[in-house]
Scaffold this motif. Structure first.
Motif, mmCIF file in Angstrom:
data_model
loop_
_atom_site.group_PDB
_atom_site.id
_atom_site.type_symbol
_atom_site.label_atom_id
_atom_site.label_comp_id
_atom_site.label_asym_id
_atom_site.label_seq_id
_atom_site.Cartn_x
_atom_site.Cartn_y
_atom_site.Cartn_z
ATOM 1 N N ALA A 1 0.815 -1.215 0.000
ATOM 2 C CA ALA A 1 0.000 0.000 0.000
ATOM 3 C C ALA A 1 0.852 1.269 0.000
ATOM 4 C CB ALA A 1 -0.931 0.003 1.201
ATOM 5 N N THR A 2 2.137 1.148 0.337
ATOM 6 C CA THR A 2 3.020 2.313 0.401
ATOM 7 C C THR A 2 4.304 2.022 -0.365
ATOM 8 O OG1 THR A 2 3.845 1.505 2.526
ATOM 9 C CG2 THR A 2 2.123 3.182 2.602
ATOM 10 N N PRO A 3 4.233 1.941 -1.687
ATOM 11 C CA PRO A 3 5.409 1.552 -2.482
ATOM 12 C C PRO A 3 6.605 2.478 -2.331
ATOM 13 C CG PRO A 3 3.601 2.296 -3.888
ATOM 14 C CD PRO A 3 3.053 2.166 -2.506
ATOM 15 N N ALA A 4 6.387 3.719 -1.950
ATOM 16 C CA ALA A 4 7.509 4.651 -1.775
ATOM 17 C C ALA A 4 8.386 4.278 -0.581
ATOM 18 C CB ALA A 4 6.989 6.078 -1.614
ATOM 19 N N LEU A 5 7.885 3.414 0.301
ATOM 20 C CA LEU A 5 8.629 3.049 1.510
ATOM 21 C C LEU A 5 9.389 1.738 1.353
ATOM 22 C CD1 LEU A 5 6.083 4.108 4.263
ATOM 23 C CD2 LEU A 5 8.035 5.366 3.393
ATOM 24 N N GLY A 6 9.563 1.298 0.138
ATOM 25 C CA GLY A 6 10.350 0.098 -0.108
ATOM 26 C C GLY A 6 9.544 -0.995 -0.759
ATOM 27 N N PRO A 7 10.234 -1.920 -1.424
ATOM 28 C CA PRO A 7 9.550 -2.985 -2.157
ATOM 29 C C PRO A 7 8.863 -3.986 -1.239
ATOM 30 C CG PRO A 7 11.924 -3.314 -2.202
ATOM 31 C CD PRO A 7 11.696 -1.981 -1.557
ATOM 32 N N SER A 8 7.644 -4.356 -1.598
ATOM 33 C CA SER A 8 6.850 -5.235 -0.734
ATOM 34 C C SER A 8 7.474 -6.619 -0.581
ATOM 35 C CB SER A 8 5.421 -5.361 -1.260
ATOM 36 O OG SER A 8 5.415 -5.918 -2.556
ATOM 37 N N GLU A 9 8.358 -7.016 -1.495
ATOM 38 C CA GLU A 9 8.980 -8.332 -1.338
ATOM 39 C C GLU A 9 9.917 -8.396 -0.139
ATOM 40 O OE1 GLU A 9 11.228 -6.380 -4.874
ATOM 41 O OE2 GLU A 9 9.168 -6.552 -4.194
ATOM 42 N N HIS A 10 10.214 -7.242 0.482
ATOM 43 C CA HIS A 10 11.080 -7.215 1.657
ATOM 44 C C HIS A 10 10.317 -7.306 2.985
ATOM 45 C CE1 HIS A 10 14.635 -5.104 -0.606
ATOM 46 N NE2 HIS A 10 14.323 -6.291 -1.092
ATOM 47 N N ILE A 11 9.000 -7.301 2.921
ATOM 48 C CA ILE A 11 8.237 -7.277 4.178
ATOM 49 C C ILE A 11 8.356 -8.608 4.917
ATOM 50 C CG2 ILE A 11 6.027 -8.076 3.234
ATOM 51 C CD1 ILE A 11 4.704 -5.893 4.993
ATOM 52 N N THR A 12 8.490 -8.507 6.245
ATOM 53 C CA THR A 12 8.439 -9.664 7.133
ATOM 54 C C THR A 12 7.662 -9.266 8.377
ATOM 55 O OG1 THR A 12 10.455 -9.122 8.357
ATOM 56 C CG2 THR A 12 10.724 -10.488 6.366
ATOM 57 N N MET A 13 7.135 -10.238 9.084
ATOM 58 C CA MET A 13 6.418 -9.939 10.321
ATOM 59 C C MET A 13 7.374 -9.355 11.360
ATOM 60 S SD MET A 13 3.878 -13.245 10.398
ATOM 61 C CE MET A 13 2.948 -12.769 11.850
ATOM 62 N N GLY B 1 -7.154 -20.833 -2.173
ATOM 63 C CA GLY B 1 -6.721 -21.654 -3.301
ATOM 64 C C GLY B 1 -5.263 -21.442 -3.676
ATOM 65 N N PRO B 2 -4.720 -22.350 -4.482
ATOM 66 C CA PRO B 2 -3.305 -22.293 -4.863
ATOM 67 C C PRO B 2 -2.852 -20.954 -5.449
ATOM 68 C CG PRO B 2 -4.239 -24.400 -5.497
ATOM 69 C CD PRO B 2 -5.386 -23.546 -5.006
ATOM 70 N N PRO B 3 -3.662 -20.269 -6.276
ATOM 71 C CA PRO B 3 -3.188 -18.986 -6.806
ATOM 72 C C PRO B 3 -2.876 -17.963 -5.711
ATOM 73 C CG PRO B 3 -5.028 -19.765 -8.110
ATOM 74 C CD PRO B 3 -4.929 -20.673 -6.909
ATOM 75 N N ALA B 4 -3.626 -17.988 -4.614
ATOM 76 C CA ALA B 4 -3.379 -17.042 -3.523
ATOM 77 C C ALA B 4 -2.050 -17.339 -2.834
ATOM 78 C CB ALA B 4 -4.520 -17.100 -2.506
ATOM 79 N N LEU B 5 -1.732 -18.609 -2.654
ATOM 80 C CA LEU B 5 -0.435 -18.985 -2.072
ATOM 81 C C LEU B 5 0.706 -18.650 -3.025
ATOM 82 C CD1 LEU B 5 -1.295 -22.414 -0.422
ATOM 83 C CD2 LEU B 5 -0.645 -20.301 0.751
ATOM 84 N N GLU B 6 0.484 -18.862 -4.314
ATOM 85 C CA GLU B 6 1.513 -18.537 -5.299
ATOM 86 C C GLU B 6 1.766 -17.035 -5.340
ATOM 87 O OE1 GLU B 6 -0.122 -20.226 -8.834
ATOM 88 O OE2 GLU B 6 0.067 -22.288 -8.059
ATOM 89 N N ALA B 7 0.715 -16.249 -5.258
ATOM 90 C CA ALA B 7 0.861 -14.791 -5.256
ATOM 91 C C ALA B 7 1.636 -14.331 -4.023
ATOM 92 C CB ALA B 7 -0.512 -14.120 -5.298
ATOM 93 N N LEU B 8 1.361 -14.927 -2.868
ATOM 94 C CA LEU B 8 2.089 -14.585 -1.649
ATOM 95 C C LEU B 8 3.578 -14.880 -1.809
ATOM 96 C CD1 LEU B 8 2.168 -13.764 1.368
ATOM 97 C CD2 LEU B 8 1.687 -16.155 1.902
ATOM 98 N N ALA B 9 3.914 -16.045 -2.306
ATOM 99 C CA ALA B 9 5.313 -16.427 -2.487
ATOM 100 C C ALA B 9 6.009 -15.513 -3.487
ATOM 101 C CB ALA B 9 5.411 -17.877 -2.942
ATOM 102 N N ARG B 10 5.276 -15.067 -4.481
ATOM 103 C CA ARG B 10 5.849 -14.206 -5.510
ATOM 104 C C ARG B 10 5.997 -12.755 -5.028
ATOM 105 N NH1 ARG B 10 2.311 -15.336 -8.819
ATOM 106 N NH2 ARG B 10 0.921 -13.548 -8.557
ATOM 107 N N GLU B 11 4.975 -12.249 -4.359
ATOM 108 C CA GLU B 11 4.925 -10.837 -3.984
ATOM 109 C C GLU B 11 5.636 -10.532 -2.670
ATOM 110 O OE1 GLU B 11 0.755 -10.069 -3.972
ATOM 111 O OE2 GLU B 11 0.535 -10.603 -6.099
ATOM 112 N N PRO C 1 8.138 -12.834 -0.725
ATOM 113 C CA PRO C 1 8.843 -14.091 -0.444
ATOM 114 C C PRO C 1 9.442 -14.168 0.953
ATOM 115 C CG PRO C 1 10.073 -12.730 -1.995
ATOM 116 C CD PRO C 1 8.734 -12.106 -1.844
ATOM 117 N N ARG C 2 9.946 -13.048 1.467
ATOM 118 C CA ARG C 2 10.541 -13.077 2.809
ATOM 119 C C ARG C 2 9.470 -13.293 3.871
ATOM 120 N NH1 ARG C 2 15.106 -8.257 2.613
ATOM 121 N NH2 ARG C 2 16.218 -9.084 0.810
ATOM 122 N N LEU C 3 8.330 -12.684 3.664
ATOM 123 C CA LEU C 3 7.207 -12.902 4.576
ATOM 124 C C LEU C 3 6.798 -14.364 4.542
ATOM 125 C CD1 LEU C 3 4.945 -11.751 6.410
ATOM 126 C CD2 LEU C 3 3.627 -11.347 4.327
#
Length: 196
Positions: free
Chosen positions: A24-36, A105-115, A117-119
């Motif tokens: 939701a805030t792309p200016a604050l860094g790429p979402s693929e870096h998010i972790t809990m 469903g599988p597409p939702a898990l695939e999207a999570l892994a793609r978008e 990955p660290r999370l």
């Protein structure tokens, strides 16, 4: 914005920074870096930065949406003079998030892994429950009845983990980001319940 307005209407001083790596805030860094864990660290840094600046505004409340609700649970023990915690569509655990994605469903898990990955890699280990178990302040929780990411059962688990949880609401016809009058009314009731 609805949460900010609700707190301001009750006379609270509000600090509302966006945490990094959210889609939701792309200016604050790429979402693929998010972790809990990273989200909790960022929230802790915000708390440390504002605690001294807002010393005159105590008592302090913590409020979070989605992963932000997990983050505020993780830092609540370090919050000075904490009055209450408010969670909207809360992430109770990484496993609950995984379960919700699997139900989609599988597409939702695939999207999570793609978008994100660290999370995805560390999700199964992250849980707000141990943090919530130690909270000695009132907790209010709400979620949308149609929320597929953090469904009502997950929000209820967040609520049940807090010894002084006092308000729980499932908002009819609302999804992961509740809006409108129903949310506004629920916030008024939640503030009344926690004594805010």
């Amino acid at each position: 914005q609805a949460l900010i307005r609700a707190y301001l209407a009750r006379g609270w001083c509000v600090a509302a920074p966006d945490l990094p790596y959210s889609a939701a805030t792309p200016a604050l860094g790429p979402s693929e870096h998010i972790t809990m864990e990273g989200h909790a660290r960022a929230a802790a840094a915000v708390l440390a930065a504002y605690s001294t600046r807002l010393a005159d505004a105590l008592p302090l409340a913590l409020c979070g949406h989605s992963l932000g609700a997990h983050a505020v649970a993780a830092i609540a023990q370090d919050a000075p003079d904490l009055h209450h915690l408010l969670a909207v569509s809360p992430v109770v655990s990484g496993q609950a998030l995984l379960d919700a994605r699997a139900a989609m469903g599988p597409p939702a898990l695939e999207a999570l892994a793609r978008e994100a990955p660290r999370l995805r890699e560390a999700m199964a280990a992250g849980s707000a429950v141990p943090f919530l178990n130690r909270l000695a302040v009132p907790v209010a929780v709400m979620t949308g009845a149609l929320d597929g990411l953090t469904p009502p059962a997950a929000a209820r688990a967040y609520f049940d983990a807090a010894p002084r949880a006092c308000f729980y609401s499932v908002l009819k016809d609302q999804h992961h980001c509740p809006t409108g009058p129903e949310l506004d009314h629920a916030l008024v009731a939640a503030f009344d319940a926690v004594g805010a």
